[in-house]
Write an enzyme that holds these catalytic residues in place. Structure first.
Site, PDB file in Angstrom:
ATOM      1  N   ASP A 330       0.848  -1.182   0.000  1.00  0.00           N
ATOM      2  CA  ASP A 330       0.000   0.000   0.000  1.00  0.00           C
ATOM      3  C   ASP A 330       0.885   1.233   0.000  1.00  0.00           C
ATOM      4  O   ASP A 330       2.123   1.133  -0.023  1.00  0.00           O
ATOM      5  CB  ASP A 330      -0.963  -0.002   1.197  1.00  0.00           C
ATOM      6  CG  ASP A 330      -0.237   0.067   2.539  1.00  0.00           C
ATOM      7  OD1 ASP A 330       1.015   0.144   2.547  1.00  0.00           O
ATOM      8  OD2 ASP A 330      -0.909   0.045   3.581  1.00  0.00           O
ATOM      9  N   ASP A 332       1.390   5.064   1.946  1.00  0.00           N
ATOM     10  CA  ASP A 332       1.021   5.870   3.111  1.00  0.00           C
ATOM     11  C   ASP A 332       1.616   7.269   2.994  1.00  0.00           C
ATOM     12  O   ASP A 332       2.792   7.421   2.613  1.00  0.00           O
ATOM     13  CB  ASP A 332       1.544   5.221   4.401  1.00  0.00           C
ATOM     14  CG  ASP A 332       1.056   3.793   4.570  1.00  0.00           C
ATOM     15  OD1 ASP A 332      -0.132   3.552   4.321  1.00  0.00           O
ATOM     16  OD2 ASP A 332       1.868   2.926   4.949  1.00  0.00           O
ATOM     17  N   ASP A 446      -3.323   5.106   2.503  1.00  0.00           N
ATOM     18  CA  ASP A 446      -3.662   5.637   3.827  1.00  0.00           C
ATOM     19  C   ASP A 446      -3.138   7.063   3.944  1.00  0.00           C
ATOM     20  O   ASP A 446      -1.962   7.328   3.635  1.00  0.00           O
ATOM     21  CB  ASP A 446      -3.042   4.791   4.941  1.00  0.00           C
ATOM     22  CG  ASP A 446      -3.759   3.468   5.144  1.00  0.00           C
ATOM     23  OD1 ASP A 446      -4.864   3.307   4.584  1.00  0.00           O
ATOM     24  OD2 ASP A 446      -3.208   2.593   5.831  1.00  0.00           O
TER      25      ASP A 446
END
Length: 522
Positions: A330, A332, A446
């Site tokens: 992912d 961030d 995120d």
């Protein structure tokens, strides 16, 4: 692995030229050298490599036996000394004419015939001087060690990490942490481990981890690791927890209800929450690694949204990419503003702007619930923070390939290019992609908003690695009587907070040498 088909002998005599073998496809391959019968020793070579090399030899007309027998004339081994192979052969009651290193086999494959056996091909007796064995030494805490991405013991650490993952998926956190710590020690070593003697005295290497390492050093693979890989439960847990929004407890419950894969889940009628529905819908994309280039492309888009919502804001790419990794699961970002308090209310504005541009497939905002007086020293040290955050699935356009579209620059709504400038926002261009070819992919993103007073702690906490952060908190508590979180550092002896405006200051407060992000890959 599908076992190789055994070599078939159609002649009654092993010494005639009528002997044939069969490769993995079952095709007959004439044996060109009937006087040479080879056996590849699996010890330290590993089953998959042995199978590949055996297949290669048979294709070139060599007789390669699956099991050791009196017919074998040449024993081939890799990473073994003569004493080790003779010990193995003594248990079988016979030593063939030639004990050879893998170099003879590879040279013979290259030449297409058995090459002459030279002294350099013969296994040498290894006289190990105990004084010459390099015994490794590292500090006890991962936060004291410099661990780069250059891992000299990947085979060992991958095995221990897999066992750690299996334990974590079974909610056995203690065993998972033990394997993670053992793997972190081996990652920090400056050279490959070749002998168990080198590991004497190293911290965090418990009996279980040492047994796994010994098995790999002696046999090329760990039977426990291989068994775990084959476990139906482990495979099901991996698949189900690969769904965004699904944890180990939920996956375990589904497995007990007979759900093993995505199709069974879809057919089960299970009630999924919004995150899980999005995770199932975009499963393939979210389980595909994200590249640094994709992270940078998303960063450009988010940074424009942040700058538009609150000019002067600062944004930093965190997580594994800050540590130098080229791929991740992912992306961030940590966001702040130089003026304390100006960041309040920023997240909803940023998310609203990204949604209006069509970049978000899913989003959930959590508010900042941290209260220093209440949550600081009294709250147990944890990697969970209380910042305002947005968990999202981002819609990122893929780079165009020649011939797939007409030239043009598109926005998130059009999803055919991830480069958007201020002048072309909102531009719509007709798509000409072939039917069924998706022009975008889903990426987990995120966003975290921190007050500037907590920014250094948030940056340190969100950079990772996860074990490095755990060890920082353990060091703070056990060695310094302090409480460290992604919000603050509290000195329990002095009963006061220790302020910091940089990561270097936090390391200094903890009495640790500063370790840059690129060396925190524990």
């Amino acid at each position: 692995m599908v076992p190789l088909k055994r070599r078939k002998v159609v002649s009654s005599s092993a010494g005639t030229t009528g002997t044939t073998g069969s490769d993995c496809t079952g095709d007959k391959v004439p044996t060109k050298f009937p006087q040479v019968v080879l056996f590849l020793l699996e010890r330290k070579m590993g089953a998959s490599r042995r199978a590949f090399l055996s297949q290669l030899g048979r294709k070139k007309g060599f007789q390669v036996e699956d099991s050791f027998s009196e017919r074998v004339t040449h024993v081939i081994s890799e990473n073994n000394c003569g004493e080790e192979v003779r010990t193995w052969l003594d248990s079988r009651g016979r030593t063939p004419a030639h004990l050879l290193d893998i170099s003879w086999y590879t040279e013979s494959m290259r030449e297409g015939r058995p090459v002459e056996v030279l002294d350099r091909h013969k296994l040498q007796e290894q006289q190990i001087d105990e004084a010459e064995v390099v015994v490794f030494s590292v500090p006890s805490y991962a936060c004291q060690r410099r661990t780069t991405l250059d891992n000299h013991n990947a085979v060992l650490t991958d095995a221990l990490s897999l066992l750690a993952e299996s334990a974590e998926l079974s909610e056995d956190e203690g065993r998972g942490v033990a394997f993670r710590r053992a793997a972190a020690v081996l990652k920090a070593l400056p050279k490959p481990v070749t002998s168990m003697r080198q590991l004497g005295g190293l911290p965090c290497l418990g009996g279980h981890s040492l047994r796994v390492v010994k098995d790999i050093l002696e046999n090329g693979a760990s039977s426990e690791v291989e068994s775990t890989k084959r476990s139906e439960r482990f495979k099901a847990l991996k698949v189900l927890t690969g769904i965004f929004g699904v944890g180990a407890k939920t996956a375990d419950r589904w497995i007990r209800e007979g759900i093993q894969d995505l199709h069974q889940l879809q057919d089960s009628g299970q009630t999924l929450n919004r995150a899980q529905r999005a995770g199932l819908e975009h499963y393939d994309d979210l389980n595909q690694p994200v590249t640094k280039a994709e992270a940078d492309a998303i960063g450009e888009i988010v940074e424009r949204a942040v700058g538009s919502a609150l000019p002067g804001s600062q944004m930093t790419l965190i997580g594994g990419f800050r540590r130098g990794k080229l791929t991740g699961h992912d992306v961030d970002f940590l966001i702040t503003h130089p003026e304390e308090g100006r960041e309040v209310g920023l997240m909803p504005k940023v998310v609203s702007r990204l949604e209006s541009q069509g970049f978000l497939l899913y989003q959930k905002i959590t508010r900042n619930s941290y209260l220093e007086s209440k949550d600081g020293p009294a709250r147990p040290a944890s990697n969970m923070d209380r910042f305002e955050r947005c968990f999202s699935i981002f819609k990122l356009a893929q780079e165009e390939k020649p011939g797939t579209t007409q030239p043009g620059t598109l926005t998130g709504k059009d999803t055919c290019s991830h480069r958007v400038s201020g002048e072309d926002e909102g531009l719509e261009v007709e798509q000409t992609k072939p039917a069924g070819l998706k022009p975008w992919r889903a990426v987990r993103v995120d966003l975290v908003v921190s007050p500037i007073s907590q920014f250094a702690f948030a940056l340190l906490g969100w950079t990772g690695s996860k074990l490095f952060e755990r060890e920082l908190r353990r060091w703070a508590g056990h060695e310094k009587a302090m409480s460290l979180s992604s919000h603050a550092l509290y000195d329990n002896k002095q009963s006061k907070y220790l302020r910091a405006t940089s990561e270097e200051e936090i390391f200094a407060h903890l009495g640790l040498e500063y370790i840059p992000p690129s060396e925190r890959n524990a």
